[in-house]
Design a protein around this motif. Structure first.
Motif, PDB file in Angstrom:
ATOM      1  N   PHE A 208       0.827  -1.211   0.000  1.00 55.16           N
ATOM      2  CA  PHE A 208       0.000   0.000   0.000  1.00 55.16           C
ATOM      3  C   PHE A 208       0.860   1.260   0.000  1.00 55.16           C
ATOM      4  CE2 PHE A 208      -2.361   3.213   2.547  1.00 55.16           C
ATOM      5  CZ  PHE A 208      -3.388   3.444   1.651  1.00 55.16           C
ATOM      6  N   ARG A 209       1.989   1.214   0.747  1.00 50.63           N
ATOM      7  CA  ARG A 209       2.818   2.419   0.865  1.00 50.63           C
ATOM      8  C   ARG A 209       3.446   2.821  -0.468  1.00 50.63           C
ATOM      9  NH1 ARG A 209       6.265  -0.937   4.218  1.00 50.63           N
ATOM     10  NH2 ARG A 209       7.539  -2.146   2.786  1.00 50.63           N
ATOM     11  N   ALA A 210       3.541   1.871  -1.416  1.00 53.12           N
ATOM     12  CA  ALA A 210       4.193   2.171  -2.696  1.00 53.12           C
ATOM     13  C   ALA A 210       3.231   2.781  -3.718  1.00 53.12           C
ATOM     14  CB  ALA A 210       4.808   0.893  -3.268  1.00 53.12           C
ATOM     15  N   LEU A 211       1.952   2.882  -3.368  1.00 54.74           N
ATOM     16  CA  LEU A 211       0.981   3.413  -4.331  1.00 54.74           C
ATOM     17  C   LEU A 211       1.035   4.940  -4.364  1.00 54.74           C
ATOM     18  CD1 LEU A 211      -2.215   1.307  -3.468  1.00 54.74           C
ATOM     19  CD2 LEU A 211      -0.553   0.880  -5.281  1.00 54.74           C
ATOM     20  N   SER A 212       0.616   5.517  -5.480  1.00 55.01           N
ATOM     21  CA  SER A 212       0.490   6.973  -5.566  1.00 55.01           C
ATOM     22  C   SER A 212      -0.719   7.401  -4.724  1.00 55.01           C
ATOM     23  CB  SER A 212       0.266   7.392  -7.012  1.00 55.01           C
ATOM     24  OG  SER A 212      -1.020   6.953  -7.423  1.00 55.01           O
ATOM     25  N   ARG A 213      -0.812   8.703  -4.472  1.00 53.27           N
ATOM     26  CA  ARG A 213      -1.912   9.192  -3.626  1.00 53.27           C
ATOM     27  C   ARG A 213      -3.287   8.835  -4.207  1.00 53.27           C
ATOM     28  NH1 ARG A 213      -2.029  15.306  -1.422  1.00 53.27           N
ATOM     29  NH2 ARG A 213      -0.054  14.636  -0.575  1.00 53.27           N
ATOM     30  N   GLY A 214      -3.413   8.982  -5.524  1.00 49.01           N
ATOM     31  CA  GLY A 214      -4.688   8.677  -6.175  1.00 49.01           C
ATOM     32  C   GLY A 214      -5.040   7.202  -6.054  1.00 49.01           C
ATOM     33  N   LEU A 215      -4.046   6.344  -6.236  1.00 46.79           N
ATOM     34  CA  LEU A 215      -4.301   4.898  -6.131  1.00 46.79           C
ATOM     35  C   LEU A 215      -4.591   4.507  -4.690  1.00 46.79           C
ATOM     36  CD1 LEU A 215      -1.665   3.412  -8.602  1.00 46.79           C
ATOM     37  CD2 LEU A 215      -4.096   3.808  -8.971  1.00 46.79           C
ATOM     38  N   LYS A 216      -3.936   5.193  -3.746  1.00 37.73           N
ATOM     39  CA  LYS A 216      -4.231   4.914  -2.324  1.00 37.73           C
ATOM     40  C   LYS A 216      -5.683   5.230  -2.020  1.00 37.73           C
ATOM     41  CE  LYS A 216       0.214   5.448  -0.059  1.00 37.73           C
ATOM     42  NZ  LYS A 216       1.176   6.345   0.510  1.00 37.73           N
ATOM     43  N   ARG A 217      -6.173   6.376  -2.516  1.00 30.56           N
ATOM     44  CA  ARG A 217      -7.573   6.735  -2.257  1.00 30.56           C
ATOM     45  C   ARG A 217      -8.495   5.693  -2.876  1.00 30.56           C
ATOM     46  NH1 ARG A 217      -8.581   8.950   1.868  1.00 30.56           N
ATOM     47  NH2 ARG A 217     -10.411  10.139   1.329  1.00 30.56           N
ATOM     48  N   ARG A 218      -8.107   5.220  -4.051  1.00 31.65           N
ATOM     49  CA  ARG A 218      -8.923   4.217  -4.726  1.00 31.65           C
ATOM     50  C   ARG A 218      -8.990   2.934  -3.893  1.00 31.65           C
ATOM     51  NH1 ARG A 218      -7.482   3.198 -10.899  1.00 31.65           N
ATOM     52  NH2 ARG A 218      -6.787   5.333 -11.011  1.00 31.65           N
ATOM     53  N   LEU A 219      -7.835   2.534  -3.353  1.00 31.93           N
ATOM     54  CA  LEU A 219      -7.822   1.297  -2.566  1.00 31.93           C
ATOM     55  C   LEU A 219      -8.600   1.486  -1.254  1.00 31.93           C
ATOM     56  CD1 LEU A 219      -6.722  -1.626  -2.680  1.00 31.93           C
ATOM     57  CD2 LEU A 219      -4.918  -0.893  -1.145  1.00 31.93           C
ATOM     58  N   VAL A 220      -8.523   2.683  -0.675  1.00 31.63           N
ATOM     59  CA  VAL A 220      -9.277   2.943   0.553  1.00 31.63           C
ATOM     60  C   VAL A 220     -10.781   2.844   0.270  1.00 31.63           C
ATOM     61  CG1 VAL A 220      -9.826   4.724   2.269  1.00 31.63           C
ATOM     62  CG2 VAL A 220      -7.466   4.306   1.649  1.00 31.63           C
ATOM     63  N   LEU A 221     -11.181   3.344  -0.899  1.00 30.98           N
ATOM     64  CA  LEU A 221     -12.596   3.237  -1.284  1.00 30.98           C
ATOM     65  C   LEU A 221     -12.962   1.764  -1.506  1.00 30.98           C
ATOM     66  CD1 LEU A 221     -15.244   4.634  -2.004  1.00 30.98           C
ATOM     67  CD2 LEU A 221     -14.365   5.064  -4.286  1.00 30.98           C
ATOM     68  N   ALA A 222     -12.070   1.033  -2.151  1.00 28.03           N
ATOM     69  CA  ALA A 222     -12.318  -0.402  -2.366  1.00 28.03           C
ATOM     70  C   ALA A 222     -12.429  -1.126  -1.023  1.00 28.03           C
ATOM     71  CB  ALA A 222     -11.196  -1.008  -3.201  1.00 28.03           C
ATOM     72  N   ALA A 223     -11.565  -0.732  -0.072  1.00 28.71           N
ATOM     73  CA  ALA A 223     -11.583  -1.374   1.253  1.00 28.71           C
ATOM     74  C   ALA A 223     -12.909  -1.115   1.966  1.00 28.71           C
ATOM     75  CB  ALA A 223     -10.420  -0.852   2.093  1.00 28.71           C
ATOM     76  N   ALA A 224     -13.456   0.074   1.762  1.00 30.85           N
ATOM     77  CA  ALA A 224     -14.741   0.395   2.408  1.00 30.85           C
ATOM     78  C   ALA A 224     -15.889  -0.381   1.771  1.00 30.85           C
ATOM     79  CB  ALA A 224     -15.003   1.894   2.301  1.00 30.85           C
ATOM     80  N   MET A 225     -15.658  -0.905   0.551  1.00 27.92           N
ATOM     81  CA  MET A 225     -16.718  -1.613  -0.172  1.00 27.92           C
ATOM     82  C   MET A 225     -16.588  -3.129  -0.069  1.00 27.92           C
ATOM     83  SD  MET A 225     -18.743   0.546  -1.449  1.00 27.92           S
ATOM     84  CE  MET A 225     -19.663  -0.587  -2.473  1.00 27.92           C
TER      85      MET A 225
END
Lengths: 321, 243
Positions: free
Chosen positions: A138-155
């Motif tokens: 997760f730490r290696a992702l760009s800010r935009g991809l991190k937000r995307r993964l956080v949204l995926a995690a919430a879903m």
């Protein structure tokens, strides 16, 4: 069918919360129906995050009643958490774990079986265009991809209600746009969305209902159109003509136009009513044998309405249930 | 899925994130192994007197190494909030985090004990007492670690607090010298230390001898530490998580 199936997604009644002597929420009440996108707006320190923390069961209110999916949050916080997803304003997944493992771990905490988890994680990685980065930490992702993964995690557990706290903050334009498209898609698939944002264009684009909070009080609630309608300025018609005309000529030929001003080679007409003003303007151009090379309508934006409400302080509530 | 299964998931994730790291494993094993080897080389017959103490010390350091900072660390990183948003209770979180710490402490101390048994011929006179000592002490130490973690705001404060507890404890708990040779004024203090009771149960397990008249005394004291540590850790966690 359980009784809570017909209940509103969120119902808040007389919510009060103070931090020591500082009041954060002063009698907040609102209802959020199921299925839509509800934007909860306010300036910094208005009490938005406090409200979200209470709705998610992270904070206890001093008084008031809060139900989410028909469940009392203070009585059944664990059951409520099982039915909601939250995207906090910070991207707070586990930095050392891969994208796949982050989703898998959260799926485990939401009680999904191994087989269901495997399928769901694969589906989300595909939906959020992260499949090629599934094994990346997760730490290696760009800010935009991190937000995307956080949204995926919430879903990951397919929640009934999704709380989004500043989902596109700090993102570049393409990433923010991609995230908004995902949010719209999630909502269209049946998830109710509770959105807080400082980006009022985003709220206007996504939300069907808007609630504005100032100093811990709800000061306006309704559809974006209803909120915009509170701004006292009128509607403007933008008009581009192929030849020279004067404001006096325009005003005399178009009684529905209140004011005419040239702006950047175009006319900006303040109109009382859009349809007659447009018809009169076109008739005027026809009569003068001029070509109309630009036309557009400028309505007050949600941002203008928001600023007007902020300047007014605490106006009477509109459209509040 | 039950809360217990969720606690297991939390524990597994913590092992993966924090404990299964080569530097932590080698440090936890090398230090006590070298210490025991030095003791053995100095006095091949006398190492047995300190072996239970060193095993208990390994357990103490293993159980508290990450437990003492994990809550503060995750709060700083924001991942504690993520955890609190999932349908888990504070008890589940404490059980998962203390469980992983205890598992790590048990693994390192068991590897050391096995090494001592296989290489130096350390006996096991009372396996039940040895197992009870390891399990009760692992639970008590890891909960004390979690308790330290929820008592402070910063990671360095947790480390300082834990070191102020661990190092003096080594000297009052009969790790390096038997309680019988303690001055009388130090004995009441030794009785308050959970490490003392862990050492005595392990000593009973290894050599069959114990300072106490009954093995129930150290076992019950450790059990009291487990219950007290659990209650205080939950209380502290609720307070810290709400801040």
């Amino acid at each position: 069918m359980p009784a809570e199936a017909n209940s509103p997604a969120v119902a808040v009644e007389g919510l009060h919360k103070s931090y020591g002597a500082v009041p954060a929420l002063r009698g907040v009440s609102f209802t959020m129906p199921r299925g839509g996108v509800f934007a909860y707006l306010g300036p910094n320190g208005a009490g938005k995050t406090t409200t979200i923390n209470i709705l998610c069961g992270l904070l206890r209110p001093d008084s008031g009643r809060v139900t989410v999916c028909g469940l009392e949050v203070s009585q059944e916080p664990v059951k409520v958490k099982a039915r909601i997803g939250v995207v906090p304003d910070e991207s707070n997944l586990y930095p050392e774990l891969s994208c796949r493992r982050n989703l898998d771990y959260l799926g485990e905490l939401y009680g999904l079986s191994r087989g269901v988890r495997r399928a769901r994680v694969g589906e989300l990685l595909g939906l959020f265009s992260l499949a090629d980065r599934a094994e990346m930490p997760f730490r290696a992702l760009s800010r935009g991809l991190k937000r995307r993964l956080v949204l995926a995690a919430a879903m990951v557990h397919a929640p009934e209600v999704l709380f989004l706290d500043e989902p596109t903050i700090g993102l570049d334009v393409p990433s923010a746009r991609a995230l908004r498209q995902l949010i719209r898609r999630i909502n269209q698939e049946g998830t109710t969305v509770f959105l807080t944002t400082h980006n009022l264009a985003e709220a206007e684009e996504l939300a069907e209902r808007v609630c504005i909070l100032i100093q811990g009080r709800v000061v306006a609630m309704g559809s974006p159109g209803e909120i915009r309608g509170r701004v006292e300025r009128g509607t403007y018609l933008r008009l581009g003509l192929s030849g020279e005309v004067t404001a006096r000529e325009l005003l005399s030929a178009c009684p529905a136009v209140k004011e005419a001003r040239p702006q950047n080679g175009l006319w900006r007409l303040e109109v009382e009513a859009l349809h007659p003003a447009l018809a009169q303007s076109l008739a005027f151009a026809e009569a003068r044998r001029l070509l109309v090379n630009d036309v557009g309508v400028e309505r007050p934006t949600l941002e203008e309405a928001f600023l007007a409400i902020l300047q007014q302080g605490q106006p009477p509530e509109v459209g509040q249930r | 899925m039950s809360q217990f299964a969720r606690a297991l998931a939390i524990g597994r994730k913590d092992v993966e994130s924090y404990y299964a790291k080569p530097p932590l494993i080698t440090w936890a094993l090398l230090f006590p192994a070298v210490l025991m080897l030095a003791m053995y080389l100095k006095d091949p017959g006398g190492y047995l007197a300190v072996a239970p103490g060193v095993i208990a010390m390994t357990l103490l350091f293993g159980c508290t190494s990450m437990a003492a900072i994990v809550v503060t660390f995750e709060k700083r990183a924001g991942t504690l909030r993520r955890l609190l948003l999932t349908p888990v209770t504070p008890q589940t979180i404490i059980l998962g985090k203390a469980g992983s710490a205890a598992a790590y402490g048990l693994a390192t101390s068991l590897v050391l004990a096995l090494g001592l048994g296989l290489l130096l011929g350390m006996p096991l006179a009372n396996p039940l007492a040895f197992a009870a000592g390891l399990l009760l002490a692992a639970a008590a130490f890891s909960l004390l670690g979690i308790l330290a973690s929820v008592m402070v705001r910063e990671v360095f404060e947790a480390m300082t607090l834990m070191n102020f507890f661990r190092f003096p404890t080594l000297f009052i708990s009969g790790v390096f010298m038997p309680l019988e040779s303690f001055p009388s004024w130090l004995l009441p203090l030794a009785m308050l230390s959970p490490l003392t009771h862990a050492v005595e149960l392990l000593r009973l397990g290894v050599s069959g001898a114990c300072h106490f008249a009954s093995p129930w005394i150290p076992a019950l004291v450790l059990a009291a530490y487990v219950l007290g540590g659990w209650w205080l850790a939950i209380r502290g966690f609720r307070r810290r998580a709400g801040q």
